[in-house]
Motif scaffolding. Structure first.
Motif, PDB file in Angstrom:
ATOM      1  N   THR A 152      15.070   5.275  12.520  1.00  0.00           N
ATOM      2  CA  THR A 152      14.779   5.994  11.179  1.00  0.00           C
ATOM      3  C   THR A 152      13.319   6.272  10.870  1.00  0.00           C
ATOM      4  O   THR A 152      12.761   7.061  10.522  1.00  0.00           O
ATOM      5  CB  THR A 152      15.457   5.296  10.291  1.00  0.00           C
ATOM      6  OG1 THR A 152      16.856   5.095  10.335  1.00  0.00           O
ATOM      7  CG2 THR A 152      15.485   5.990   8.725  1.00  0.00           C
ATOM      8  N   ARG A 153      12.533   5.086  11.228  1.00  0.00           N
ATOM      9  CA  ARG A 153      11.024   5.303  11.036  1.00  0.00           C
ATOM     10  C   ARG A 153      10.384   6.159  11.953  1.00  0.00           C
ATOM     11  O   ARG A 153       9.756   6.922  11.366  1.00  0.00           O
ATOM     12  CB  ARG A 153      10.603   3.803  11.377  1.00  0.00           C
ATOM     13  CG  ARG A 153       9.145   3.474  11.166  1.00  0.00           C
ATOM     14  CD  ARG A 153       8.618   2.352  11.678  1.00  0.00           C
ATOM     15  NE  ARG A 153       7.311   2.065  12.043  1.00  0.00           N
ATOM     16  CZ  ARG A 153       6.476   1.625  10.858  1.00  0.00           C
ATOM     17  NH1 ARG A 153       7.320   1.210   9.639  1.00  0.00           N
ATOM     18  NH2 ARG A 153       5.328   1.471  11.115  1.00  0.00           N
ATOM     19  N   ALA A 154      10.862   6.442  13.210  1.00  0.00           N
ATOM     20  CA  ALA A 154      10.159   7.254  13.950  1.00  0.00           C
ATOM     21  C   ALA A 154      10.764   8.842  13.617  1.00  0.00           C
ATOM     22  O   ALA A 154       9.801   9.664  13.547  1.00  0.00           O
ATOM     23  CB  ALA A 154      10.775   6.956  15.418  1.00  0.00           C
ATOM     24  N   ALA A 155      11.902   8.921  13.125  1.00  0.00           N
ATOM     25  CA  ALA A 155      12.338  10.131  12.789  1.00  0.00           C
ATOM     26  C   ALA A 155      11.643  10.723  11.631  1.00  0.00           C
ATOM     27  O   ALA A 155      11.304  11.903  11.602  1.00  0.00           O
ATOM     28  CB  ALA A 155      13.866  10.145  12.639  1.00  0.00           C
ATOM     29  N   ILE A 156      11.558   9.899  10.663  1.00  0.00           N
ATOM     30  CA  ILE A 156      10.631  10.205   9.316  1.00  0.00           C
ATOM     31  C   ILE A 156       9.410  10.580   9.792  1.00  0.00           C
ATOM     32  O   ILE A 156       8.838  11.788   9.144  1.00  0.00           O
ATOM     33  CB  ILE A 156      10.963   8.976   8.476  1.00  0.00           C
ATOM     34  CG1 ILE A 156      12.231   8.992   7.842  1.00  0.00           C
ATOM     35  CG2 ILE A 156       9.878   9.463   7.149  1.00  0.00           C
ATOM     36  CD1 ILE A 156      12.218   7.541   6.860  1.00  0.00           C
ATOM     37  N   LEU A 157       8.636   9.863  10.575  1.00  0.00           N
ATOM     38  CA  LEU A 157       7.448  10.343  10.921  1.00  0.00           C
ATOM     39  C   LEU A 157       7.397  11.568  11.673  1.00  0.00           C
ATOM     40  O   LEU A 157       6.598  12.389  11.463  1.00  0.00           O
ATOM     41  CB  LEU A 157       6.824   9.062  11.788  1.00  0.00           C
ATOM     42  CG  LEU A 157       6.505   8.028  11.082  1.00  0.00           C
ATOM     43  CD1 LEU A 157       5.968   6.870  12.188  1.00  0.00           C
ATOM     44  CD2 LEU A 157       5.160   8.089  10.159  1.00  0.00           C
ATOM     45  N   ARG A 158       8.318  11.870  12.516  1.00  0.00           N
ATOM     46  CA  ARG A 158       8.316  13.127  13.121  1.00  0.00           C
ATOM     47  C   ARG A 158       8.590  14.269  12.368  1.00  0.00           C
ATOM     48  O   ARG A 158       7.982  15.319  12.606  1.00  0.00           O
ATOM     49  CB  ARG A 158       9.315  13.108  14.344  1.00  0.00           C
ATOM     50  CG  ARG A 158       9.053  12.231  15.407  1.00  0.00           C
ATOM     51  CD  ARG A 158      10.217  12.480  16.465  1.00  0.00           C
ATOM     52  NE  ARG A 158       9.891  11.468  17.671  1.00  0.00           N
ATOM     53  CZ  ARG A 158       9.758  11.600  18.601  1.00  0.00           C
ATOM     54  NH1 ARG A 158       9.526  13.009  19.127  1.00  0.00           N
ATOM     55  NH2 ARG A 158       9.658  10.722  19.672  1.00  0.00           N
ATOM     56  N   VAL A 159       9.593  14.312  11.527  1.00  0.00           N
ATOM     57  CA  VAL A 159       9.523  15.511  10.472  1.00  0.00           C
ATOM     58  C   VAL A 159       8.449  15.485   9.459  1.00  0.00           C
ATOM     59  O   VAL A 159       8.198  16.857   9.302  1.00  0.00           O
ATOM     60  CB  VAL A 159      11.137  15.384   9.822  1.00  0.00           C
ATOM     61  CG1 VAL A 159      12.259  15.505  10.696  1.00  0.00           C
ATOM     62  CG2 VAL A 159      11.142  14.195   8.603  1.00  0.00           C
ATOM     63  N   LEU A 160       7.962  14.583   8.967  1.00  0.00           N
ATOM     64  CA  LEU A 160       6.811  14.727   8.195  1.00  0.00           C
ATOM     65  C   LEU A 160       5.696  15.346   8.986  1.00  0.00           C
ATOM     66  O   LEU A 160       4.720  15.649   8.199  1.00  0.00           O
ATOM     67  CB  LEU A 160       6.393  13.383   7.560  1.00  0.00           C
ATOM     68  CG  LEU A 160       7.611  12.902   6.623  1.00  0.00           C
ATOM     69  CD1 LEU A 160       6.991  11.622   5.834  1.00  0.00           C
ATOM     70  CD2 LEU A 160       7.750  14.079   5.614  1.00  0.00           C
ATOM     71  N   ALA A 161       5.608  15.158  10.298  1.00  0.00           N
ATOM     72  CA  ALA A 161       4.503  15.509  11.045  1.00  0.00           C
ATOM     73  C   ALA A 161       4.710  17.232  10.900  1.00  0.00           C
ATOM     74  O   ALA A 161       3.553  17.922  11.088  1.00  0.00           O
ATOM     75  CB  ALA A 161       4.350  15.065  12.306  1.00  0.00           C
ATOM     76  N   GLU A 162       5.691  17.803  10.744  1.00  0.00           N
ATOM     77  CA  GLU A 162       5.931  19.237  10.715  1.00  0.00           C
ATOM     78  C   GLU A 162       5.672  19.713   9.419  1.00  0.00           C
ATOM     79  O   GLU A 162       5.158  20.822   9.321  1.00  0.00           O
ATOM     80  CB  GLU A 162       7.219  19.541  11.144  1.00  0.00           C
ATOM     81  CG  GLU A 162       7.638  19.064  12.428  1.00  0.00           C
ATOM     82  CD  GLU A 162       8.973  19.195  12.993  1.00  0.00           C
ATOM     83  OE1 GLU A 162      10.024  19.998  12.149  1.00  0.00           O
ATOM     84  OE2 GLU A 162       9.736  18.841  13.863  1.00  0.00           O
ATOM     85  N   GLN A 163       6.011  19.144   8.315  1.00  0.00           N
ATOM     86  CA  GLN A 163       5.579  19.464   6.784  1.00  0.00           C
ATOM     87  C   GLN A 163       6.096  18.341   5.983  1.00  0.00           C
ATOM     88  O   GLN A 163       6.994  17.439   6.045  1.00  0.00           O
ATOM     89  CB  GLN A 163       6.583  20.801   6.650  1.00  0.00           C
ATOM     90  CG  GLN A 163       7.883  20.443   6.490  1.00  0.00           C
ATOM     91  CD  GLN A 163       8.667  21.699   6.044  1.00  0.00           C
ATOM     92  OE1 GLN A 163       8.262  22.886   6.580  1.00  0.00           O
ATOM     93  NE2 GLN A 163       9.771  21.695   5.149  1.00  0.00           N
ATOM     94  N   PRO A 164       5.330  18.314   4.671  1.00  0.00           N
ATOM     95  CA  PRO A 164       5.724  17.182   3.691  1.00  0.00           C
ATOM     96  C   PRO A 164       7.257  17.613   3.063  1.00  0.00           C
ATOM     97  O   PRO A 164       7.559  18.680   3.188  1.00  0.00           O
ATOM     98  CB  PRO A 164       4.490  17.649   2.616  1.00  0.00           C
ATOM     99  CG  PRO A 164       3.600  18.397   3.261  1.00  0.00           C
ATOM    100  CD  PRO A 164       4.407  19.317   4.597  1.00  0.00           C
TER     101      PRO A 164
END
Length: 185
Positions: free
Chosen positions: A45-57
């Motif tokens: 979950t942590r890694a997934a959140i970081l990945r999507v936030l890398a694309e946009q807030p």
């Protein structure tokens, strides 16, 4: 307040029905990996959140929707797993929240961007979830059970005695039909 019907009791605690389904593995997930009855480990979950936030807030609900979309519905984490993880990431200085339109929108900090780059070529958690698919149809069964549970909870919250009794009769009949289905060859 407890109602009794045909020897079974039905409490008007709105969450009791859902907790009962969770105990049967119907409303929620089992830990470890992905699939119809699984949930992502905290690190996923942590890694997934970081990945999507890398694309946009995004705000928390957008993150949940994005995971569901990217996994073709195989992974739709609850707010109860997303928001605490977002808070932990904020506490670690990896994300920052800003108030936008009455919602907290999360974005990566420099340290967060570094953390994303350290994930390397690991497959994205939503890809793992999507690959597990719904080969048994259990996702549809779980979703349908969840929608039924929501309706029952609503009757428990706002229904009068006659509506509660009628709902109990409907549920008892449905249970019998499901067992009859299972008894067929």
């Amino acid at each position: 307040m407890t109602h009794s019907h045909s020897g079974a009791s039905c409490t008007q605690d709105p969450g009791s029905f859902l907790r009962g389904l969770a105990g049967l593995g119907m409303a929620g997930h089992r830990p470890g990996g992905f699939g119809p009855h699984s949930r992502a480990r905290r690190g996923d979950t942590r890694a997934a959140i970081l990945r999507v936030l890398a694309e946009q807030p995004m705000h928390g609900y957008q993150i949940i929707q994005e995971f569901s979309r990217r996994s073709n519905g195989a992974w739709s984490p609850s707010a109860g797993s997303i928001y605490p993880t977002l808070q932990q990431l904020a506490d670690e200085g990896l994300v920052v929240a800003t108030e936008t339109g009455g919602k907290k929108v999360f974005s990566l900090t420099e340290a967060g961007a570094t953390a994303v780059s350290e994930l390397g070529e690991e497959p994205a958690p939503w890809d793992v979830a999507a690959a597990s698919g719904d080969v048994t149809g259990l996702l549809g069964l779980r979703d349908s059970g969840g929608r039924l549970a929501a309706a029952v909870v609503q009757v428990g919250k706002s229904g009068d005695r006659s509506q509660v009794d009628a709902t109990i009769e409907i549920l008892d009949a449905a249970r019998k039909q499901v067992y009859a289905l299972l008894a067929q060859d």
